[in-house]
Design an enzyme around this catalytic site. Structure first.
Site, short mmCIF file in Angstrom:
data_model
loop_
_atom_site.label_atom_id
_atom_site.label_comp_id
_atom_site.label_asym_id
_atom_site.label_seq_id
_atom_site.Cartn_x
_atom_site.Cartn_y
_atom_site.Cartn_z
N GLY A 47 55.89 49.40 53.37
CA GLY A 47 55.31 48.69 52.24
C GLY A 47 54.92 47.29 52.65
O GLY A 47 55.54 46.70 53.54
N GLN A 52 52.43 38.49 51.72
CA GLN A 52 52.96 38.54 53.09
C GLN A 52 51.87 38.30 54.13
O GLN A 52 52.17 38.05 55.29
CB GLN A 52 53.64 39.88 53.36
N CYS A 95 62.75 43.94 55.57
CA CYS A 95 61.47 43.41 55.12
C CYS A 95 60.70 42.90 56.33
O CYS A 95 61.28 42.27 57.21
CB CYS A 95 61.71 42.27 54.13
N LEU A 96 59.39 43.18 56.37
CA LEU A 96 58.58 42.73 57.51
C LEU A 96 58.53 41.20 57.58
O LEU A 96 58.26 40.64 58.64
CB LEU A 96 57.16 43.31 57.41
N HIS A 137 60.94 46.30 45.49
CA HIS A 137 60.93 45.31 46.58
C HIS A 137 59.54 44.66 46.71
O HIS A 137 59.42 43.44 46.80
CB HIS A 137 61.32 46.03 47.89
N GLU A 138 58.48 45.49 46.67
CA GLU A 138 57.12 44.96 46.84
C GLU A 138 56.69 44.14 45.63
O GLU A 138 56.03 43.10 45.77
CB GLU A 138 56.12 46.09 47.12
N HIS A 141 57.88 40.70 45.82
CA HIS A 141 57.05 39.82 46.66
C HIS A 141 55.96 39.13 45.83
O HIS A 141 55.61 37.98 46.09
CB HIS A 141 56.37 40.62 47.78
#
Ligand code: NI
Length: 180
Positions: A47, A52, A95-96, A137-138, A141
């Protein structure tokens, strides 16, 4: 289509509340394509949200099937959680934007989401298990929230200090490379 750099915490661009898009037009579709390219280029990415890559728009992509079968990209704009289960689920998240750190986070076990898809159609989706976690989670963001913000202040500060240190080292090593 482009593969872009993923912003790593701590960074003010990850703390911004993103703005809704008016509709999914060619510009938003290009953003979705960039997000997919960038996510697929990152190892283990399932995701990625627009903030990001430094774009403060309510757009995100998810692909739970990566590495297994044919890609099954989900492109989502202006997501709204319209229902959450009373039941919660605790799962280890990463997380990236917070590389190499994982921690258990408690979330709703199932959610119902309304959003605009790649074709600007209004859709509703019910998700449970890992997809529900990923969507929450997304969407976080888009509101400037990282998964580490769900942890205690103590744990979060340890992680963010570590990230800041790693970033500083990276910047210093880059600076040593002669530029011609
Ligand atoms: Ni993330």
């Amino acid at each position: 289509m482009a593969q872009l750099e993923i912003i790593v915490a701590p960074d003010p661009r990850l703390k911004v509340k993103s703005k809704s898009v008016k509709k999914v037009d060619d510009d938003v579709r290009a953003l979705m394509d960039d997000l997919l390219d960038t996510m697929y280029a990152a190892s283990n990415g399932v995701g990625l949200a627009a903030p990001q890559i430094g774009v403060a728009k309510r757009v995100l992509v998810i692909d739970m099937a990566r590495g297994e079968e044919a890609p099954q990209p989900l492109c989502i704009a202006n997501p709204e959680i319209i229902w959450t289960s009373d039941e919660t689920i605790v799962n280890e998240e990463g997380c990236l934007s917070v590389p190499e750190y994982y921690a258990e986070v408690k979330r709703s076990a199932a959610v119902k989401v309304r959003y605009l898809d790649y074709e600007n159609e209004i859709r509703e989706m019910e998700a449970d298990d890992f997809l529900a976690i990923c969507i929450q989670h997304e969407i976080d963001h888009l509101d400037g929230i990282l998964f580490v913000d769900h942890l205690s202040a103590l744990k979060r500060n340890i992680v963010l200090r570590k990230m800041a240190k790693v970033k500083k080292q990276l910047t210093e090593s880059e600076a040593k490379v002669p530029t011609l």
